[in-house]
Design a protein around this motif. Structure first.
Motif, PDB file in Angstrom:
ATOM      1  N   ALA A 194       0.834  -1.201   0.000  1.00 19.82           N
ATOM      2  CA  ALA A 194       0.000   0.000   0.000  1.00 19.82           C
ATOM      3  C   ALA A 194       0.868   1.251   0.000  1.00 19.82           C
ATOM      4  O   ALA A 194       0.574   2.238  -0.683  1.00 19.82           O
ATOM      5  N   MET A 211       0.909   3.948  -2.884  1.00 24.31           N
ATOM      6  CA  MET A 211       0.641   5.350  -2.566  1.00 24.31           C
ATOM      7  C   MET A 211       1.741   6.229  -3.153  1.00 24.31           C
ATOM      8  O   MET A 211       1.467   7.245  -3.792  1.00 24.31           O
ATOM      9  N   ARG A 262      -3.064  10.256   7.137  1.00 27.95           N
ATOM     10  CA  ARG A 262      -3.431   9.823   5.784  1.00 27.95           C
ATOM     11  C   ARG A 262      -2.545  10.516   4.769  1.00 27.95           C
ATOM     12  O   ARG A 262      -1.996  11.599   5.017  1.00 27.95           O
ATOM     13  N   VAL A 312      -6.140   1.278  -1.670  1.00 27.29           N
ATOM     14  CA  VAL A 312      -5.523   2.575  -1.927  1.00 27.29           C
ATOM     15  C   VAL A 312      -5.921   3.114  -3.295  1.00 27.29           C
ATOM     16  O   VAL A 312      -6.483   4.201  -3.421  1.00 27.29           O
ATOM     17  N   ARG A 319      -6.941   7.641  -0.863  1.00 22.20           N
ATOM     18  CA  ARG A 319      -5.762   7.927  -0.061  1.00 22.20           C
ATOM     19  C   ARG A 319      -5.344   6.665   0.676  1.00 22.20           C
ATOM     20  O   ARG A 319      -6.149   5.759   0.881  1.00 22.20           O
ATOM     21  N   LEU A 320      -4.093   6.646   1.117  1.00 26.51           N
ATOM     22  CA  LEU A 320      -3.658   5.607   2.050  1.00 26.51           C
ATOM     23  C   LEU A 320      -3.811   6.174   3.451  1.00 26.51           C
ATOM     24  O   LEU A 320      -3.396   7.293   3.729  1.00 26.51           O
ATOM     25  N   ILE A 329      -5.581   1.563   7.570  1.00 22.17           N
ATOM     26  CA  ILE A 329      -5.811   0.505   6.575  1.00 22.17           C
ATOM     27  C   ILE A 329      -5.928  -0.850   7.290  1.00 22.17           C
ATOM     28  O   ILE A 329      -5.110  -1.183   8.140  1.00 22.17           O
TER      29      ILE A 329
END
Lengths: 621, 303
Positions: free
Chosen positions: A268, A272, A358, A508, A518-519, A523
């Motif tokens: 992730a 991102m 984030r 993501v 967004r990451l 998560i």
């Protein structure tokens, strides 16, 4: 022994039919219901049914079932196995017919009552959340069990069951987990609508508890019944397919990858970084971001594989350690902008403004669209996806003569071509409900399907995959045959990690977490652990993984409504998963020839010998 | 100086759950059963202890009663033992893959407490705070929970049991070569059951320390990897009580340091927190001395 078990089971079914509700014509939102039972209705909150609605067939139906069960017991005592099998088949068929009749009568009665009320000017149907209940289901399961039992009476019956052990063990484990989960729910919660009701008899008490657990599981499986629910389930299932594949891939190579959470997290992070910062044009950006997710996971898994190959370090411990390290890295990157290193201030650019940890938003080109926008962009059904899938399948199965590599290549080309050409075909307008439009199922699901195909082809159609499976089944034999075990360890963990990392495409790039591209530090990396349940339940086969991921996706989607309606925490899904893992680990409590391949082979050999010894009897069948 | 003392006490507090759990794991792994479920056993123990104390407080009208935390501790230990028994039955009787059954317990430990919390407190992540915590003992400039003392006193006891008693010898034999042990008349199955349940009891006590000693409530996933760090300490400490003591002190120190560094300007706490895990991986790779597990660990025993 087997005989006693059958009598006990029959008795239990009879008892369940006598005590459990058979159908619920009306249920309030909080679960309070009007419980139909052959020994008298139970209605703790005094709900009223519309005039003229009655269920007079309930008593006779119950009588028929009692007769059927008694007959089954009598049949089971007859000495001739062939006759026994034949009669059990008949009784099983009759049972299914009885169930169908009951269901038909019930739905017809409820449906006509609702229609009559609507015709008389009611604003909405008076009967809501009506459904069959445990009494009926018990009958259906009993009938199915009779059919199975009939098969078991014939020669080779046990071998038949043992041959299907890849399905039998997971299903039995699922059943056991459901039973334990039901007991837990029944202990913890009062029967629906019985809270504060005085003078509840024992029968009412038991019936309301059975109603509670039946309704609990009905809610859990309810997403199956609506299109938005199905989309929601598949959205939950998408990351599970990836992590399930990751764990299964490790299992196939003889390695236990508990590191999917960490691999997902790093995947992730990579996705991102690529999605937010890579200065690439759109058509390159998305593929690079997807590859970045795979790469991140592959690195995180590959390290562990390398440590095992080079130093013999246990992968189980190392993957767990890597999970925590990944969590630390994620927090470090996204929880704050400023850090102090030995008095020096270091600034990191990754965290976006605001209280929440984030990242910045993905660039437009790095976003995976929602599934509904792929299927029907702008409210017009598009032929692109169906044509693409159809063209791919047709090419693949139409060109059986070519070798695998060319078939795959051509099928891929046909898929892409189909997508382009299908998009040109005139679509037709469809209405998309807001419930459907809000589902987070996105194109990542297609990547998951592609990953399933990859898993299937790599493991079962290539030399490398063959060597990998050989390594998992018999490392010494594989090594003797010239396979480099160390290389395979690294490759296995690289690919396994990449599969786990790809789960990040859902969260993501596809905004599968909460609809924002967004990451976030929140998560849900623990789906990596859920992958263990998926892999075990799916017995490490592609179809099994898809089905079990979908099953868990349905349960997770249903868990949300369960929480809203009955106030039972959706953590029950977590517990069910744990129970399934535990029961599969102990082989579903079944005899050992269901789990031990050598003993299974022995059973089959014995069955074959037995069949050959009795050719005359077989002929009479 | 003040910082050093604060760091010392913080280290003792952080090391205690690790030490209790690792000593428990020592029995299990020395008997030949991998116990990856330690993490889950801590959580189950912590939940049982906090909920028991809270329920007793409610029943007694919210007063401070000296025996309540001890009953809570007992509940935590029993719950840990029960979960240990589940792991033992799966691993020993049904010859399950011990990693798989341990993982199942860890996953259950994330979900099961939430369901009970939801019913009792209408919230899935925390229990009500309790007033009856396990007593503290004054130690010079500070005070620590009585379980801290217990944990450190347990180290020589475990060492003595393991290396100076016949039972300890048998336990080690069972973990190294069960067939040989069986021919010597040792009941392998019973030894393993005892060892795994014992490890569950100790992990449960560690959980009780977290929820009614160190803190005053149960929080979902409050162990935060303590069970896995304990497992790492076991490897780092080469499956020896004294090594385990050293390893847990080191890991406890790393955690205390991470807390101390919070908001400071030396190193980011998020990175220091990863230190025990990185250290463990280095040990496993053999960079800091080789570590050899008991020979029969993880293998189901077939008579």
């Amino acid at each position: 022994m087997g005989r006693l078990l059958f009598f006990a089971a029959s008795g239990a079914v009879l008892l369940a039919m006598a005590l459990a509700p058979w159908a619920i014509p009306l249920r309030e939102f909080d679960g309070t219901g009007y419980l139909l039972s052959p020994l008298g209705t139970i209605n703790p909150k005094g709900l009223s049914l519309p005039e003229g609605l009655s269920f007079p067939w309930l008593g006779p139906l119950f009588g028929a079932w009692v007769a059927l069960i008694v007959a089954a017991i009598a049949v089971f005592l007859t000495p001739n196995p062939q006759a026994r099998a034949r009669l059990l088949y008949v009784l099983g068929g009759l049972g299914i017919a009885l169930f169908a009749v009951g269901a038909l009568l019930f739905y017809q009665a409820v449906g006509s009552a609702n229609e009559a009320a609507l015709a008389a000017g009611a604003r909405r149907p008076p009967l809501r959340r009506f459904a069959l209940s445990l009494g009926m289901y018990a009958g259906l399961f009993y009938a199915l069990a009779l059919l199975l039992l009939a098969r078991m009476q014939l020669p080779g019956g046990l071998a038949f069951l043992v041959r299907l052990r890849g399905v039998v063990v997971p299903l039995v484990s699922l059943l056991l987990a459901v039973v334990v989960g039901a007991v837990v729910v029944a202990i913890l919660r009062p029967g629906l609508g019985t809270q504060g009701v005085e003078g509840l008899g024992l029968r009412e008490f038991i019936a309301s508890k059975l109603d509670l657990v039946t309704y609990t599981f009905q809610i859990l499986f309810s997403p199956l019944l609506s299109l938005p629910g199905l989309f929601n389930s598949l959205a939950f299932a998408t990351p599970l397919i990836f992590t399930g594949l990751a764990v299964a891939f490790g299992f196939r190579a003889g390695m236990f990858n508990i590191g999917a959470p960490g691999q997902l997290t790093i995947g992730a992070l990579f996705a991102m970084l690529a999605g937010v910062y890579l200065p690439l044009p759109g058509f390159l950006l998305l593929p690079s971001a997807i590859l970045a997710a795979a790469l991140g996971g592959a690195i995180w898994g590959g390290i562990v594989g390398w440590l095992k190959a080079r130093f013999g370090a246990n992968e189980v411990i190392n993957t767990i350690m890597m999970n925590y390290i990944a969590a630390s890295v994620l927090l470090f990157m996204l929880a704050a902008n400023e850090y102090r290193f030995f008095g020096q201030t270091v600034r990191l650019p990754f965290k976006a403004e605001g209280f929440e940890g984030r990242s910045e938003e993905m660039q437009e080109g790095a976003r995976i669209p929602l599934m509904i926008d792929l299927l029907a962009p702008g409210g017009t059904f598009s032929w692109a996806l169906p044509v693409a899938v159809g063209a791919g399948l047709l090419t693949y199965y139409g060109l059986r003569r070519l070798d695998l590599g060319r078939r795959l290549l051509l099928a891929t080309a046909a898929t892409l071509l189909g997508f382009g050409l299908g998009g040109l075909l005139p679509g037709f307008p469809v209405t998309i409900s807001s419930a459907l439009a809000s589902q987070l199922l996105n194109g990542s699901f297609l990547i998951a399907v592609a990953a399933l195909l990859f898993y299937n082809f790599y493991l079962f159609r290539t030399a490398g995959g063959y060597e990998l499976r050989a390594t998992g089944l018999a490392p010494k034999a594989a090594e003797y045959a010239g396979v480099s075990l160390r290389r395979k360890m690294v490759v296995a963990m690289l690919i396994s990690g990449a599969l786990a990392g790809l789960a990040a495409t859902h969260y993501v790039l596809g905004a599968g977490m909460d609809g924002t591209y967004r990451l976030k530090t929140a998560i849900p990396s623990s789906v990596g652990f859920d992958g263990i349940a998926v892999a075990l339940m799916g017995q490490n086969t592609p179809i099994g993984i898809f089905l079990s991921a979908t099953l868990f996706g349905i349960l997770l989607a249903g868990g949300v409504s369960l929480n809203a309606q009955l106030g039972i925490s959706n953590q029950i899904i977590q517990v069910l998963q744990a129970l399934i893992i535990l029961f599969i680990a102990v082989g579903g409590l079944l005899p050992r020839y269901f789990t031990d391949p050598l003993r299974a082979a022995q059973v089959e050999t014995e069955a074959k010998a037995e069949q050959e010894a009795q050719p005359a009897q077989r002929a009479t069948l | 100086m003040e910082i050093a003392i604060a760091l010392l006490f913080s280290t003792l507090r952080q090391a205690t759950p690790l030490l209790l759990t690792a000593l428990g794991g020592l029995f299990s792994e020395r008997s030949g059963v991998v116990n990856i479920a330690l993490e889950g056993m801590i959580l189950f123990g912590a939940a049982a202890a906090a909920i028991t104390v809270n329920r007793l407080e409610v029943a007694m009208g919210g007063e401070v009663v000296f025996w309540i935390p001890w009953v809570g501790l007992l509940a935590g230990a029993l719950m840990g033992g029960l979960v240990g028994l589940i792991h033992a039955v799966a691993a020993i009787k049904y010859r399950a893959d011990q990693i798989v059954s341990g993982t199942a317990i860890n996953i259950a430990a994330l979900g099961a407490p939430s369901i009970v919390l939801q019913v009792l407190y209408n919230n899935t992540s925390t229990s009500q705070e309790v007033v009856n915590r396990l007593p503290n003992v004054s130690l010079g400039p500070g005070s620590v929970s009585i379980l801290v003392i217990f944990a450190f006193l347990l180290v020589p006891v475990v060492w003595w049991v393991l290396f100076k008693t016949p039972w300890g010898l048998r336990l080690r034999a069972v973990g190294e070569h069960p067939e040989a042990a069986e021919t010597m008349g040792i009941n392998v199955i019973r030894m393993r059951y005892t060892a795994v349940v014992l490890s569950g009891v100790l992990a449960g006590i560690a959980g009780a320390y977290l929820s009614i000693g160190f803190l005053n409530q149960f929080i979902r996933a409050m162990s935060a990897g303590a069970g896995f760090i304990a497992l790492a300490a076991l490897i780092f400490g080469k499956w020896h009580p004294l090594g385990v003591l050293g390893a847990t002190l080191l890991f406890g120190f790393a955690q205390a340091l991470a807390i101390q560094l919070q908001g400071g300007d030396v190193l980011p706490a998020t990175l220091v927190q990863a230190l025990p895990f990185i250290l463990t991986m280095l040990v496993l790779a053999g960079f800091i001395g080789r570590s050899r597990p008991p020979a029969a660990v993880g293998k189901p025993y077939d008579k």
